[in-house]
Design an enzyme around this catalytic site. Structure first.
Site, short mmCIF file in Angstrom:
data_model
loop_
_atom_site.label_atom_id
_atom_site.label_comp_id
_atom_site.label_asym_id
_atom_site.label_seq_id
_atom_site.Cartn_x
_atom_site.Cartn_y
_atom_site.Cartn_z
N SER A 1 -66.35 -20.81 -36.31
CA SER A 1 -66.34 -22.36 -34.36
C SER A 1 -68.18 -21.28 -34.42
O SER A 1 -68.71 -20.49 -34.41
CB SER A 1 -66.45 -20.73 -33.62
OG SER A 1 -64.18 -20.46 -33.93
N1 SAH Z 1 -62.15 -16.62 -36.24
C1 SAH Z 1 -62.89 -17.69 -37.58
C2 SAH Z 1 -62.67 -19.04 -37.30
C3 SAH Z 1 -61.01 -19.89 -38.17
S1 SAH Z 1 -60.77 -21.36 -38.23
C4 SAH Z 1 -64.27 -17.47 -37.81
O1 SAH Z 1 -64.26 -16.80 -37.71
O2 SAH Z 1 -64.84 -17.84 -39.08
C5 SAH Z 1 -59.10 -21.08 -37.76
C6 SAH Z 1 -58.19 -20.56 -38.84
O3 SAH Z 1 -57.30 -20.56 -38.26
C7 SAH Z 1 -58.54 -21.34 -39.79
O4 SAH Z 1 -59.05 -20.35 -41.42
C8 SAH Z 1 -56.93 -21.15 -40.40
O5 SAH Z 1 -56.25 -20.81 -41.40
C9 SAH Z 1 -56.17 -20.93 -39.10
N2 SAH Z 1 -54.50 -20.80 -39.02
C10 SAH Z 1 -54.50 -21.55 -38.29
N3 SAH Z 1 -52.71 -21.25 -37.97
C11 SAH Z 1 -52.65 -19.71 -38.70
C12 SAH Z 1 -51.56 -19.06 -38.29
N4 SAH Z 1 -49.91 -19.61 -38.64
N5 SAH Z 1 -51.16 -17.77 -39.18
C13 SAH Z 1 -52.77 -17.26 -39.50
N6 SAH Z 1 -54.54 -18.18 -39.73
C14 SAH Z 1 -54.11 -19.43 -39.40
#
Ligand code: SAH
Length: 233
Positions: free
Chosen positions: A81
């Protein structure tokens, strides 16, 4: 020949001190321009944003872009993000030193590290194994031993460590997963982007008051989708 300790150390850690200083200056500028100017004022949050080496959470090829005012690709169609969004969501949960926080969507591990700078314990769940493993290794290497990473579907939360003082969801969900609300402590706060996949979502702040959800819409956002294990991605 005498090798100065800092050179030896930086070689051992594969870190170039001059480069690290440059990144530190970029972080300082990021906090001034992207955070303070836009109203982030929580001292602990600003301190955390100044402390976490974001350039080590993005692919090495784009490390020089780490402090830009935008999200960046981290592989597997996922993104880290935008720095401001990380600061904003962290401030929204009112993080305090004693807290236990659950994050859904570990991704690079950056948001988890920012939380770990402030709160006592962070639990974070990632559905893509490669990201989960890489983030866990990175966090460990950087000394964030108050973060535990689990690979799995965050929809179900993390019952074994519940209830949580706060929950941060970093993927856009179509609705609030009920298990997450259940695992929130009384008086606890959850930030979560809610809305249709690949469209603008609404970042919501949900507080648990006498067992009920009190919801406030914070701002329009675009996050990668919240996916479900065993379902159509
Ligand atoms: N917080 C992260 C950015 C996340 S992008 C950072 O600081 O880099 C969103 C992430 O959520 C992705 O890696 C995606 O794979 C994950 N995601 C999506 N659906 C999910 C779920 N049901 N459970 C766990 N992770 C999930």
């Amino acid at each position: 020949m005498v090798i100065p300790v800092y050179i030896l150390l930086s070689w051992l850690l594969s870190v170039d001190p001059a480069q690290e200083d440059a990144y530190k200056a970029e972080r300082e500028q990021m906090v001034e321009q992207q955070m303070k100017r836009r109203g982030i004022s929580d001292k602990a949050v600003l301190h955390a944003m100044r402390s976490v080496p974001r350039h080590l959470f993005v692919p090495p090829a784009i490390a020089s872009k780490a402090y830009q005012d935008n999200a960046l690709p981290i592989g597997h169609n996922q993104t880290i993000s935008q720095p401001y969004m990380v600061a904003y969501m962290t401030e929204a949960i009112k993080p305090k030193p004693g807290m236990k926080v659950l994050e859904i969507g570990t991704g690079s591990g950056y948001q988890a590290a920012v939380l770990a700078e402030i709160v006592k314990q962070v639990y974070t769940i990632e559905i893509i194994p490669e990201h989960g493993k890489m983030a866990a290794a990175r966090l460990k290497q950087l000394g964030y031993d108050n973060v535990e990473v689990k690979i799995g579907d965050g929809y179900a939360g993390w019952e074994a460590h519940a209830p949580f003082d706060a929950i941060v969801v970093t993927a856009g969900a179509e609705s609030v997963p009920p298990p997450l609300f259940e695992q929130l402590k009384e008086g606890g706060r959850m930030v979560i982007p809610v809305g249709p996949v690949y469209r603008t979502q609404t970042l919501k702040l949900i507080e648990k008051k006498r067992g009920k959800a009190v919801t406030r819409n914070l701002m329009p956002v675009v996050f990668v989708p919240f996916t479900r294990e065993g379902r159509k991605k």
